[in-house]
Design a protein around this motif. Sequence first.
Motif, PDB file in Angstrom:
ATOM      1  N   GLY A 123       0.775  -1.233   0.000  1.00  0.00           N
ATOM      2  CA  GLY A 123       0.000   0.000   0.000  1.00  0.00           C
ATOM      3  C   GLY A 123       0.802   1.277   0.000  1.00  0.00           C
ATOM      4  N   ASP A 124       2.129   1.179  -0.050  1.00  0.00           N
ATOM      5  CA  ASP A 124       2.974   2.371  -0.057  1.00  0.00           C
ATOM      6  C   ASP A 124       3.453   2.647  -1.480  1.00  0.00           C
ATOM      7  OD1 ASP A 124       4.740   4.468   0.716  1.00  0.00           O
ATOM      8  OD2 ASP A 124       6.406   3.033   0.880  1.00  0.00           O
ATOM      9  N   PRO A 125       3.217   3.821  -2.041  1.00  0.00           N
ATOM     10  CA  PRO A 125       2.568   4.984  -1.439  1.00  0.00           C
ATOM     11  C   PRO A 125       1.050   4.973  -1.595  1.00  0.00           C
ATOM     12  CG  PRO A 125       3.374   5.551  -3.609  1.00  0.00           C
ATOM     13  CD  PRO A 125       3.788   4.125  -3.364  1.00  0.00           C
ATOM     14  N   ASP A 126       0.555   4.091  -2.469  1.00  0.00           N
ATOM     15  CA  ASP A 126      -0.878   3.956  -2.693  1.00  0.00           C
ATOM     16  C   ASP A 126      -1.130   2.575  -3.264  1.00  0.00           C
ATOM     17  OD1 ASP A 126      -0.837   4.099  -5.758  1.00  0.00           O
ATOM     18  OD2 ASP A 126       0.099   6.007  -5.236  1.00  0.00           O
ATOM     19  N   ARG A 127      -2.374   2.178  -3.326  1.00  0.00           N
ATOM     20  CA  ARG A 127      -2.719   0.816  -3.734  1.00  0.00           C
ATOM     21  C   ARG A 127      -2.268   0.518  -5.165  1.00  0.00           C
ATOM     22  NH1 ARG A 127      -6.936  -2.844  -2.422  1.00  0.00           N
ATOM     23  NH2 ARG A 127      -6.759  -4.661  -3.796  1.00  0.00           N
TER      24      ARG A 127
ATOM     25  N   THR B  87       0.063   1.952  -7.205  1.00  0.00           N
ATOM     26  CA  THR B  87       1.516   1.905  -7.372  1.00  0.00           C
ATOM     27  C   THR B  87       2.089   0.669  -6.703  1.00  0.00           C
ATOM     28  OG1 THR B  87       1.620   4.328  -7.398  1.00  0.00           O
ATOM     29  CG2 THR B  87       3.671   3.158  -6.959  1.00  0.00           C
ATOM     30  N   SER B  88       1.600   0.369  -5.514  1.00  0.00           N
ATOM     31  CA  SER B  88       2.105  -0.769  -4.759  1.00  0.00           C
ATOM     32  C   SER B  88       1.773  -2.087  -5.450  1.00  0.00           C
ATOM     33  CB  SER B  88       1.518  -0.747  -3.343  1.00  0.00           C
ATOM     34  OG  SER B  88       2.129  -1.706  -2.521  1.00  0.00           O
TER      35      SER B  88
ATOM     36  N   ARG C 121       2.546   5.994   5.549  1.00  0.00           N
ATOM     37  CA  ARG C 121       1.999   6.363   4.233  1.00  0.00           C
ATOM     38  C   ARG C 121       0.952   5.351   3.776  1.00  0.00           C
ATOM     39  NH1 ARG C 121       7.606   7.374   3.361  1.00  0.00           N
ATOM     40  NH2 ARG C 121       7.855   5.381   2.278  1.00  0.00           N
ATOM     41  N   ALA C 122       1.237   4.068   3.981  1.00  0.00           N
ATOM     42  CA  ALA C 122       0.302   3.034   3.554  1.00  0.00           C
ATOM     43  C   ALA C 122      -1.023   3.136   4.298  1.00  0.00           C
ATOM     44  CB  ALA C 122       0.924   1.654   3.755  1.00  0.00           C
TER      45      ALA C 122
ATOM     46  N   ALA D  46      -3.069   5.927   3.100  1.00  0.00           N
ATOM     47  CA  ALA D  46      -3.675   5.616   1.793  1.00  0.00           C
ATOM     48  C   ALA D  46      -4.810   4.613   1.908  1.00  0.00           C
ATOM     49  CB  ALA D  46      -2.600   5.082   0.837  1.00  0.00           C
TER      50      ALA D  46
ATOM     51  N   THR E 273      -4.653   1.469   3.533  1.00  0.00           N
ATOM     52  CA  THR E 273      -4.262   0.061   3.547  1.00  0.00           C
ATOM     53  C   THR E 273      -4.687  -0.608   4.844  1.00  0.00           C
ATOM     54  OG1 THR E 273      -2.345   0.625   2.203  1.00  0.00           O
ATOM     55  CG2 THR E 273      -2.341  -1.545   3.235  1.00  0.00           C
TER      56      THR E 273
END
Length: 265
Positions: free
Chosen positions: A27-31, A33-34, A71-72, A75, A77
């Motif tokens: 989940g870092d930085p967002d779902r 991208t991760s 961050r996760a 976002a 997570t």
Amino acid sequence: MTHRIDQTFADRKAKGQAAFVAYMMAGDPDRGTSQAFLNALPDAGVDIIELGIPFTDPMADGLVIENAGIRARAAGTTLTSVLEMATEFRKTNDTTPIIVMGYANPLHHMGYTKFAAAAKAAGVDGAIIVDLPPEEDSELRDAFAVHDLALIRLATPTTDAERLPRVVAGTKGFVYYVSMTGITGDSFAQAGSVKEQVARVREAANLPVVVGFGVKTPERAREVAKDADGVVVGTAIVKTLHEDGPESALALIRTLADATHGNAT
């Protein structure tokens, strides 16, 4: 499912190589991208994936991974969304093991039995729960056994001869040897011989031993791979992903994987 883990180590051993294990924070930085980064790891040379579960009080993690967890969580997570990421990964990859890594509280909150069933359904192969000692993990271990999931324990430089058998009893897949006393991302310990410690843990567990905490460079990965069955890198990957983006992090992973695979074990 432990067969994926066992097969991975067997394949690398047959080639005279150590396995490369990469940690990332789900989940870092967002779902989005991760998820894309997770899906790209095998093609970058990763043999086993450690998928971090963000937690509010990560006592074993250094600042880089702690901030990744912040961050996760910001976002959105959750433990459920981490398992959803594993499910998505399995749509295109059924061979690379996924080990979730985190702390006991989220699993306990979901319920160990429910978590084990959900992890199995998601295609997860096991878990490293860093704050759950052998004396307190029987409920989770029993739930994992029903679904052939590996509960992977940590051994450390301070795990003495009396305690080591208790630490490795019930461990499946591999043993994670923490190379130093401290938190993730600290400098690699110089005191003591990793070679001697790995041999000691391997003999006690009769399982592969992977070494992590403090491995940051291809040079160090190559050195550790001479003695260990696997090499784990986390902080350097998480830091590069955050500061320089996915492509730079994948480029780093390729160099680390190449270094790890270039050494006989």
